[in-house]
Design an enzyme around this catalytic site. Structure first.
Site, PDB file in Angstrom:
ATOM      1  N   TYR A 137      34.967  49.845 -15.104  1.00 43.21           N
ATOM      2  CA  TYR A 137      33.637  49.872 -15.959  1.00 43.21           C
ATOM      3  C   TYR A 137      33.673  49.436 -17.454  1.00 43.21           C
ATOM      4  O   TYR A 137      32.830  49.076 -18.097  1.00 43.21           O
ATOM      5  CB  TYR A 137      33.112  51.323 -16.030  1.00 43.21           C
ATOM      6  CG  TYR A 137      32.167  51.406 -14.467  1.00 43.21           C
ATOM      7  CD1 TYR A 137      32.674  51.409 -13.340  1.00 43.21           C
ATOM      8  CD2 TYR A 137      30.892  51.911 -14.734  1.00 43.21           C
ATOM      9  CE1 TYR A 137      31.864  51.095 -12.209  1.00 43.21           C
ATOM     10  CE2 TYR A 137      30.108  52.331 -13.591  1.00 43.21           C
ATOM     11  CZ  TYR A 137      30.816  51.991 -12.400  1.00 43.21           C
ATOM     12  OH  TYR A 137      29.860  52.164 -11.318  1.00 43.21           O
ATOM     13  N   LYS A 187      43.914  51.485  -4.193  1.00 44.61           N
ATOM     14  CA  LYS A 187      44.173  50.297  -3.518  1.00 44.61           C
ATOM     15  C   LYS A 187      45.618  49.545  -3.829  1.00 44.61           C
ATOM     16  O   LYS A 187      45.768  48.532  -4.436  1.00 44.61           O
ATOM     17  CB  LYS A 187      43.173  49.094  -3.672  1.00 44.61           C
ATOM     18  CG  LYS A 187      43.130  47.943  -3.077  1.00 44.61           C
ATOM     19  CD  LYS A 187      42.773  48.095  -1.387  1.00 44.61           C
ATOM     20  CE  LYS A 187      42.832  46.820  -0.643  1.00 44.61           C
ATOM     21  NZ  LYS A 187      42.604  47.106   0.630  1.00 44.61           N
ATOM     22  N   ASP A 219      39.656  51.385   1.459  1.00 48.89           N
ATOM     23  CA  ASP A 219      38.841  50.963   2.485  1.00 48.89           C
ATOM     24  C   ASP A 219      39.120  51.802   3.680  1.00 48.89           C
ATOM     25  O   ASP A 219      38.180  52.150   4.347  1.00 48.89           O
ATOM     26  CB  ASP A 219      39.440  49.423   3.194  1.00 48.89           C
ATOM     27  CG  ASP A 219      41.071  49.229   3.230  1.00 48.89           C
ATOM     28  OD1 ASP A 219      41.611  50.341   2.433  1.00 48.89           O
ATOM     29  OD2 ASP A 219      41.482  48.240   3.810  1.00 48.89           O
ATOM     30  N   ASP A 243      32.281  55.641  -7.590  1.00 44.59           N
ATOM     31  CA  ASP A 243      30.965  55.284  -7.750  1.00 44.59           C
ATOM     32  C   ASP A 243      30.499  54.944  -6.098  1.00 44.59           C
ATOM     33  O   ASP A 243      29.514  55.479  -5.718  1.00 44.59           O
ATOM     34  CB  ASP A 243      30.713  54.037  -8.360  1.00 44.59           C
ATOM     35  CG  ASP A 243      29.186  53.478  -8.385  1.00 44.59           C
ATOM     36  OD1 ASP A 243      28.471  54.438  -8.573  1.00 44.59           O
ATOM     37  OD2 ASP A 243      29.075  52.428  -8.210  1.00 44.59           O
ATOM     38  N   ASP A 247      28.170  57.720  -3.067  1.00 47.63           N
ATOM     39  CA  ASP A 247      26.959  57.252  -2.388  1.00 47.63           C
ATOM     40  C   ASP A 247      27.123  57.439  -0.877  1.00 47.63           C
ATOM     41  O   ASP A 247      26.443  57.967  -0.298  1.00 47.63           O
ATOM     42  CB  ASP A 247      26.682  55.836  -2.716  1.00 47.63           C
ATOM     43  CG  ASP A 247      25.763  55.830  -3.997  1.00 47.63           C
ATOM     44  OD1 ASP A 247      25.834  56.648  -4.623  1.00 47.63           O
ATOM     45  OD2 ASP A 247      24.826  54.942  -3.910  1.00 47.63           O
TER      46      ASP A 247
HETATM   47  C1  IPM Z   1      26.083  56.279 -10.950  1.00 45.27           C
HETATM   48  C2  IPM Z   1      25.317  55.512 -11.050  1.00 45.27           C
HETATM   49  C3  IPM Z   1      25.806  54.712 -12.566  1.00 45.27           C
HETATM   50  C4  IPM Z   1      27.282  54.374 -12.238  1.00 45.27           C
HETATM   51  C5  IPM Z   1      25.001  53.736 -12.686  1.00 45.27           C
HETATM   52  C6  IPM Z   1      23.460  53.917 -12.883  1.00 45.27           C
HETATM   53  C7  IPM Z   1      25.403  53.020 -14.176  1.00 45.27           C
HETATM   54  O1  IPM Z   1      25.311  54.447 -10.123  1.00 45.27           O
HETATM   55  O2  IPM Z   1      26.294  57.499 -11.725  1.00 45.27           O
HETATM   56  O3  IPM Z   1      26.491  56.694  -9.713  1.00 45.27           O
HETATM   57  O4  IPM Z   1      27.570  53.217 -11.562  1.00 45.27           O
HETATM   58  O5  IPM Z   1      28.136  55.146 -12.645  1.00 45.27           O
HETATM   59 MG    MG Z   2      26.403  55.307  -8.188  1.00 45.70          MG
END
Ligand code: IPM
Ligand code: MG
Length: 356
Positions: A137, A187, A219, A243, A247
């Site tokens: 990042y 990884k 993975d 990240d 999710d």
């Molecule tokens: C998160 C989001 C952010 C990230 C984006 C909005 C920059 O996806 O907080 O997970 O990638 O960190």
């Molecule tokens: Mg995110």
């Protein structure tokens, strides 16, 4: 002592949900002082930059930052440097909020909302510890270059030993307060930077002999997370893998609309924000689930303000409103169900306040 909180509503459902979350906090009878800051798209529109200097200064002077969400299609065509997301990344970096805690807990009344069978997720309680201010990042060089008339895009994944060590210590400490198991995700079979990650995490383990440590390739970790998620206690990983995995973990709990997060620096200051984004498609329709931001406020009470009892009260109020059958659209089973009531953002927050 009054706790100083910088409130950043941001964009989309972030701005929509935040007033309701403040109503919840005001119910708690604590000494809280609120200031408001601009970040993301709204800051671009008003002040021409996604992270205005006064916002970062107020953040540094506060005990905690409570954040809604940033971004939206309106700003998607701006160059990368000027996008709302850059404001968020700049705030995280500016506060050195390197330790991102993303708990994925299944609230029992939501077992049916998970994409997995209820028996695979019943009692699920995972904590993802994501490194938040390094890795690909932030690595340099980065960009898109013109290479003899054809474009070439590139980013750099990099971690120093010190960056890995400090996030590993946070994760081992947290595992120590939980079930005593830590899984480090990398990884290392392909990427040197994550071979270093694995080596340093292994070295830090020497100081935490009572914690059971294992290493998974990302993975495999993704596969295990959707196959048998209850095998995990604490997961520690770098910025990009964290990240993605967070999710996936969110969906196990029924909805991204339920997941809070805390991003802490070494001084205990933190940014508290839902894992979900600004959801422009549903913004302004009183549809958004306010619980992720309400639960983020609870994490703020616990981790930055030393108000653990108030945090417990908020979390149990959330459980109560779910038990009572209140469901925003994201956690409502398709076709509805007996005893469940579809509610909007405002009514969900009202129910939490009533439960408090
Ligand atoms: C998160 C989001 C952010 C990230 C984006 C909005 C920059 O996806 O907080 O997970 O990638 O960190
Ligand atoms: Mg995110």
């Amino acid at each position: 002592m009054t706790h100083r909180i910088l409130v950043i509503p941001g964009d989309g459902i972030g701005a929509e949900v935040m007033p309701h979350v403040l109503r919840v906090l005001e119910t708690l009878d604590l000494e809280l002082s609120f200031e408001t800051g601009e970040l993301g798209g709204v800051a671009i529109d008003k002040l021409g930059t996604p992270l205005p200097t006064p916002t970062l200064e107020s953040a540094r002077a506060s005990d905690a930052v409570l954040l809604g969400a940033v971004g939206g299609p309106k700003w998607d065509d701006l160059p990368m440097e000027h996008r709302p997301e850059k404001g968020l990344l700049g705030l995280r970096a500016g506060l050195d909020a390197f330790a991102n805690l993303r708990p994925a807990m299944l609230y029992a009344p939501l077992a049916d909302a998970s994409s997995l069978r209820p028996e695979l997720v019943a009692g699920l309680d995972i904590l993802i510890v994501r490194e938040l201010t390094g890795g690909i990042y932030f690595g340099e060089p980065r960009g898109v270059e013109n290479d003899n008339g054809r474009r070439r895009g590139f980013n750099t994944d990099e971690y120093t030993e010190d960056e890995i060590e400090r996030i590993a210590r946070v994760a081992f400490d947290l595992a120590d307060k939980r079930k005593g198991r830590l899984t480090s995700v990398d990884k290392a079979n392909v990427l040197e930077v994550t071979q270093l990650w694995r080596d340093v995490v292994t070295e830090v383990h020497a100081d935490f002999p009572n914690i059971e440590l294992d290493h998974l390739y990302v993975d495999n970790a993704a596969m295990q997370l959707v196959r048998a998620p209850k095998q995990f206690d604490v997961i520690v990983t770098g910025n990009l893998f964290g990240d993605i995995l967070s999710d996936a973990a969110a969906m196990l709990t029924g909805s991204l609309g339920m997941l809070p997060s805390a991003s802490l620096n070494a001084e205990g200051q933190g940014i508290y924000e839902p894992v979900h984004g600004s959801a422009p498609d549903i913004a302004g329709q009183n549809m958004a689930n306010p619980l992720a931001t309400i639960l983020s406020a609870a994490m703020m009470l616990r981790y930055s303000l030393g108000e653990a009892e108030a945090a417990n009260r908020v979390e149990s109020a959330v459980n109560t409103v779910l038990e009572e059958g209140n469901r925003t659209a994201d956690i409502m089973p398709a076709g509805g169900a007996d005893g469940l009531r579809k509610v909007g953002t405002d009514a969900m927050a009202d129910a939490v306040i009533a439960a408090l």
